[in-house]
Structure formats: C-alpha cells, structure tokens
Scaffold this motif. Structure first.
Motif, PDB file in Angstrom:
ATOM      1  N   LEU A  40       1.006  -1.177   0.082  1.00  0.00           N
ATOM      2  CA  LEU A  40       0.198  -0.249   0.148  1.00  0.00           C
ATOM      3  C   LEU A  40       0.424   1.159   0.021  1.00  0.00           C
ATOM      4  CD1 LEU A  40      -3.027   1.343   0.014  1.00  0.00           C
ATOM      5  CD2 LEU A  40      -2.494   0.907   2.398  1.00  0.00           C
ATOM      6  N   VAL A  41       2.144   1.115   1.035  1.00  0.00           N
ATOM      7  CA  VAL A  41       2.250   2.555   1.372  1.00  0.00           C
ATOM      8  C   VAL A  41       4.069   2.673   0.460  1.00  0.00           C
ATOM      9  CG1 VAL A  41       1.239   3.214   3.445  1.00  0.00           C
ATOM     10  CG2 VAL A  41       3.538   2.319   3.034  1.00  0.00           C
ATOM     11  N   GLY A  42       4.548   1.030   0.431  1.00  0.00           N
ATOM     12  CA  GLY A  42       5.613   1.604  -0.208  1.00  0.00           C
ATOM     13  C   GLY A  42       6.928   1.680   0.849  1.00  0.00           C
ATOM     14  N   VAL A  43       8.075   1.258   0.410  1.00  0.00           N
ATOM     15  CA  VAL A  43       9.216   1.714   1.618  1.00  0.00           C
ATOM     16  C   VAL A  43       9.429   3.444   1.773  1.00  0.00           C
ATOM     17  CG1 VAL A  43      11.505   2.413   1.970  1.00  0.00           C
ATOM     18  CG2 VAL A  43      10.845  -0.578   0.978  1.00  0.00           C
ATOM     19  N   ASP A  44       9.783   4.265   0.870  1.00  0.00           N
ATOM     20  CA  ASP A  44       8.879   6.002   1.396  1.00  0.00           C
ATOM     21  C   ASP A  44       8.326   6.273   2.060  1.00  0.00           C
ATOM     22  OD1 ASP A  44      11.240   6.081  -0.899  1.00  0.00           O
ATOM     23  OD2 ASP A  44       9.591   6.952  -2.271  1.00  0.00           O
ATOM     24  N   GLY A  45       6.963   5.233   2.236  1.00  0.00           N
ATOM     25  CA  GLY A  45       5.528   5.685   3.056  1.00  0.00           C
ATOM     26  C   GLY A  45       5.612   4.937   4.109  1.00  0.00           C
ATOM     27  N   LEU A  46       6.702   4.639   4.341  1.00  0.00           N
ATOM     28  CA  LEU A  46       7.071   3.495   6.117  1.00  0.00           C
ATOM     29  C   LEU A  46       7.463   4.725   7.520  1.00  0.00           C
ATOM     30  CD1 LEU A  46       9.085   0.174   5.952  1.00  0.00           C
ATOM     31  CD2 LEU A  46       6.357   0.904   5.971  1.00  0.00           C
ATOM     32  N   GLY A  47       8.025   5.429   6.585  1.00  0.00           N
ATOM     33  CA  GLY A  47       8.613   6.815   7.563  1.00  0.00           C
ATOM     34  C   GLY A  47       6.931   7.924   8.661  1.00  0.00           C
ATOM     35  N   ARG A  48       6.065   7.443   7.877  1.00  0.00           N
ATOM     36  CA  ARG A  48       5.102   7.491   8.673  1.00  0.00           C
ATOM     37  C   ARG A  48       4.545   7.521  10.146  1.00  0.00           C
ATOM     38  NH1 ARG A  48      -0.676   6.259   6.501  1.00  0.00           N
ATOM     39  NH2 ARG A  48      -1.596   5.711   8.342  1.00  0.00           N
ATOM     40  N   GLN A  49       4.707   8.760  11.138  1.00  0.00           N
ATOM     41  CA  GLN A  49       4.345   8.567  12.279  1.00  0.00           C
ATOM     42  C   GLN A  49       3.629   8.738  12.597  1.00  0.00           C
ATOM     43  OE1 GLN A  49       6.883   8.969  14.103  1.00  0.00           O
ATOM     44  NE2 GLN A  49       8.841  10.068  13.189  1.00  0.00           N
ATOM     45  N   VAL A  50       2.642   7.497  13.581  1.00  0.00           N
ATOM     46  CA  VAL A  50       1.285   6.581  13.657  1.00  0.00           C
ATOM     47  C   VAL A  50       1.615   7.771  15.548  1.00  0.00           C
ATOM     48  CG1 VAL A  50       0.848   5.824  11.796  1.00  0.00           C
ATOM     49  CG2 VAL A  50       1.967   4.556  14.004  1.00  0.00           C
ATOM     50  N   PRO A  51       0.490   7.673  16.256  1.00  0.00           N
ATOM     51  CA  PRO A  51       0.245   8.189  17.187  1.00  0.00           C
ATOM     52  C   PRO A  51       0.132   6.630  18.848  1.00  0.00           C
ATOM     53  CG  PRO A  51      -1.525   8.894  16.561  1.00  0.00           C
ATOM     54  CD  PRO A  51      -0.557   8.357  15.789  1.00  0.00           C
TER      55      PRO A  51
ATOM     56  N   THR B  67       4.915   8.829  19.497  1.00  0.00           N
ATOM     57  CA  THR B  67       4.545   8.229  18.141  1.00  0.00           C
ATOM     58  C   THR B  67       5.420   7.329  17.783  1.00  0.00           C
ATOM     59  OG1 THR B  67       5.750  10.008  16.688  1.00  0.00           O
ATOM     60  CG2 THR B  67       3.656  10.336  17.455  1.00  0.00           C
ATOM     61  N   MET B  68       5.253   5.982  16.534  1.00  0.00           N
ATOM     62  CA  MET B  68       6.355   5.176  15.729  1.00  0.00           C
ATOM     63  C   MET B  68       5.978   5.580  14.564  1.00  0.00           C
ATOM     64  SD  MET B  68       5.156   1.925  18.377  1.00  0.00           S
ATOM     65  CE  MET B  68       6.522   0.917  17.767  1.00  0.00           C
ATOM     66  N   THR B  69       7.115   4.921  13.659  1.00  0.00           N
ATOM     67  CA  THR B  69       6.620   5.444  12.767  1.00  0.00           C
ATOM     68  C   THR B  69       5.828   4.035  12.215  1.00  0.00           C
ATOM     69  OG1 THR B  69       8.680   3.936  12.767  1.00  0.00           O
ATOM     70  CG2 THR B  69       8.882   6.545  12.306  1.00  0.00           C
ATOM     71  N   LEU B  70       5.889   4.067  10.482  1.00  0.00           N
ATOM     72  CA  LEU B  70       5.605   2.761  10.128  1.00  0.00           C
ATOM     73  C   LEU B  70       5.835   1.489  10.172  1.00  0.00           C
ATOM     74  CD1 LEU B  70       2.298   3.932   6.908  1.00  0.00           C
ATOM     75  CD2 LEU B  70       2.346   3.362   9.863  1.00  0.00           C
ATOM     76  N   ALA B  71       6.915   1.779  10.047  1.00  0.00           N
ATOM     77  CA  ALA B  71       8.028   0.890  10.239  1.00  0.00           C
ATOM     78  C   ALA B  71       8.588  -0.012  11.433  1.00  0.00           C
ATOM     79  CB  ALA B  71       9.694   1.305   9.530  1.00  0.00           C
ATOM     80  N   GLU B  72       8.334   1.047  12.599  1.00  0.00           N
ATOM     81  CA  GLU B  72       8.641   0.283  14.204  1.00  0.00           C
ATOM     82  C   GLU B  72       7.171  -0.100  14.034  1.00  0.00           C
ATOM     83  OE1 GLU B  72      11.023   3.403  16.019  1.00  0.00           O
ATOM     84  OE2 GLU B  72       9.423   4.689  15.966  1.00  0.00           O
ATOM     85  N   VAL B  73       6.183   0.305  13.932  1.00  0.00           N
ATOM     86  CA  VAL B  73       5.102  -0.301  13.994  1.00  0.00           C
ATOM     87  C   VAL B  73       5.163  -1.958  13.633  1.00  0.00           C
ATOM     88  CG1 VAL B  73       2.578  -0.148  13.425  1.00  0.00           C
ATOM     89  CG2 VAL B  73       3.429   1.763  14.445  1.00  0.00           C
TER      90      VAL B  73
END
Length: 320
Positions: A114-125, A145-151
C-alpha cells in the motif's frame, strides 16, 4: 539467481540492523542502500529477483501425520511447497484453523504494498487506550509516536499485539486487509477482528481463520512473488528473518545454516501456528505453513508439535 543465504544469526544481524535503522527514522531506502546481492553487506534472501514460476505443481503428496496428532492429542494442518520443483506435501491443508498472529506477516506485506518503502516513515500516535495484552514494544512508546516501519517491525518480530492493531488501522481495518488478500487471489481467509478478539478461535466460527494452503500461498506471494517491489520484499524479509518468536517452531529442527523467515501465532483451543519461508543452503526456497489446535478451549499448545510437523514436511520434500 538462487541466493545462498547466511546463517540465521548472520541474517538477523545484517538484515534487520542497517536496513531497519534507516526505516524507523523515516528515511526511504534507496537502491544504493537496499540489499542487492547475497554477498553484499546487509543482504537478505529477498534481495534477488522473484524466483521464476515453477512448472505446474504435481499432485500434492499426503503427509501421514496421524501418529503425530495422536501423540500430541491435537489436530495439525500442513502445507509445504518446494518453489523450485513445485512439489508439495500436505496434511489437512484445506481445513480451517484460527490464524492468530500469523496474520501480522500478511498485514505487513499488505502495508508495504500500500505505502511502499517511502511511506514507512509516517508517524502514528500511540495512546494508552490503544494498549492490549502483550505489547512489549508499544507499551514503552505510549504518549509518543512510532513510524509505520517501527509498528510493522514490532508486530512481526515481537508479535506486539497493539502494533498489530495499529498495522490493521493503517491499512483501513480488518476489512481492508481482507480485500488486500482477495486481490492476491485469496478467497479463503476471513479477516474480521483485531487483537485480542481474533484469538478466540471458537469451534465452527470462520472469522479470523484460514487454511494452511492459503496461508502459505499468501506469504509466498509477498516474499517470493512479484506482488511487492524489490525494496519492499527485502524489508519484509528482514522483518521475518528477524523474528524473535519462532526459534522453537519451524526453524527448530531444520539445519542450523538454513535461513528461516517466519511468523508465529497462538490462540485459544491450544492453537499454535507458524508460517515460514525457508532458504536452504542449496536449492530453491521452501514455503511451510503449520497450523494446529486442540479440542478444549483452555488447552495449552505445544511448540514441539509444530517443529516436528515442519521437519517431517521438509524431509518428505527430499530436502534437509
């Protein structure tokens, strides 16, 4: 090309460290940084191009596991396929089992699609109200917050349940993951609930269930197929080979120098599962799904059952 994998300890140190360090800071992995060959620093088995489609699979060979089921007083389902020859070994592989936390691997694949590697930096609370039982990573991040990568990393490598829910939320909820799997051709898996409710595993309830065959096919599509791009497949493989929850499962009885990327799961009725992509030191990858449960709601699971079933399946394929 066939990638000759590193040992499990080498694979985890190289694949998970440098690659995920970039992702969790919100940086995209560029082609120069992403692993490209088996001999390069930070390489993972997913670095090669997708394996060519094998010839039409022969009739699957039944794997006689009745004795194992009797010994462990459990039901077990197995689907293992040699991706080089197309040969498959099966046992109850079209019967439904609760998928438990194995779904987190597929959710991570769907997120990358859905988001690709580039989208994994998005922060989520991460809020206190988000926390559910067994959340070793997210419980330390409440209020931040955590990045989508961390999640996704927490969900796959630590089976963090809150991270699993945040992963589903990023996809648009259980129905969105169900639709993503349907797009792969999966009309079997039923994604209905979030953690911890999806672990109920009530008899006869098709919610949050799949079959060993379908689970193996879905993971194969994300890790070895062309559903994801090279960078996304490399990231997913790094998460799977970096898992900390599967040492007593599929990988337990396989040769120590084989690389295994897996996602485990456990639920009510003694449910214990593991789905894995296995890279032997020679030959094409093997995809294995083992799912098991017991008759009593409060029954305990047994990791040795999964390990024995996986070992038997790989041996029946003439590998190992």
């Amino acid at each position: 090309m066939v990638v000759v994998p590193r040992t499990p300890s080498q694979s985890r140190a190289l694949a998970v460290g440098p690659l995920l360090a970039l992702l969790v800071t919100g940086c995209a992995v560029t082609p120069e940084v992403a692993p490209t060959t088996a001999g390069s620093p930070g390489s993972t088995p997913a670095a090669s191009a997708p394996a060519p489609a094998p010839a039409p699979a022969p009739t699957p060979v039944p794997l006689p596991l009745g004795e194992l089921e009797a010994r462990y007083d459990a039901r077990v389902g197995v689907h293992a396929v040699d991706t080089g020859t197309g040969a498959a070994v099966v046992w109850r592989d079209d019967e439904r089992f609760a998928y438990a936390s194995t779904i987190k691997a597929l959710a991570a694949g769907a997120l990358l699609d859905l988001v690709g590697v580039d989208g994994l930096g998005r922060q989520v609370p991460v809020e206190a109200d988000d926390l559910v039982v067994f959340s070793p990573v997210t419980e330390t991040r409440v209020g931040g917050t955590m990045t989508l990568a961390e999640v996704a990393e927490a969900a796959v490598t630590r089976s963090d349940n809150t991270a699993g829910n945040l992963l589903l939320e990023a996809l648009g909820g259980p129905a969105a993951l169900d639709a993503a799997l349907a797009a792969l051709g999966d009309d079997v898996t039923v994604v209905s609930r979030t953690e911890p409710d999806l672990n109920e595993a009530a008899r006869g309830d098709e919610r949050d269930t799949t079959t060993p065959r379908t689970l193996a096919e879905d993971l194969r599509a994300y890790v070895l197929g062309d559903t994801l791009g090279d960078e996304e497949r490399a990231v997913l493989t790094a998460w799977l080979t970096g898992t900390r929850t599967g040492d007593t499962l599929v990988r337990a009885r396989l040769p120590a120098d084989w690389v295994v990327g897996d996602k485990s799961g456990a639920a009510g009725y003694g449910t214990r599962n593991d789905v894995a992509v296995v890279w032997p030191t020679g030959g094409a990858p093997i995809v294995v799904a083992v799912m098991s449960d017991r008759a009593d709601r409060d029954a305990e699971h047994d990791d040795a059952l999964v390990a024995e079933a996986a070992s038997a399946a790989v041996a029946a394929l003439g590998r190992g």
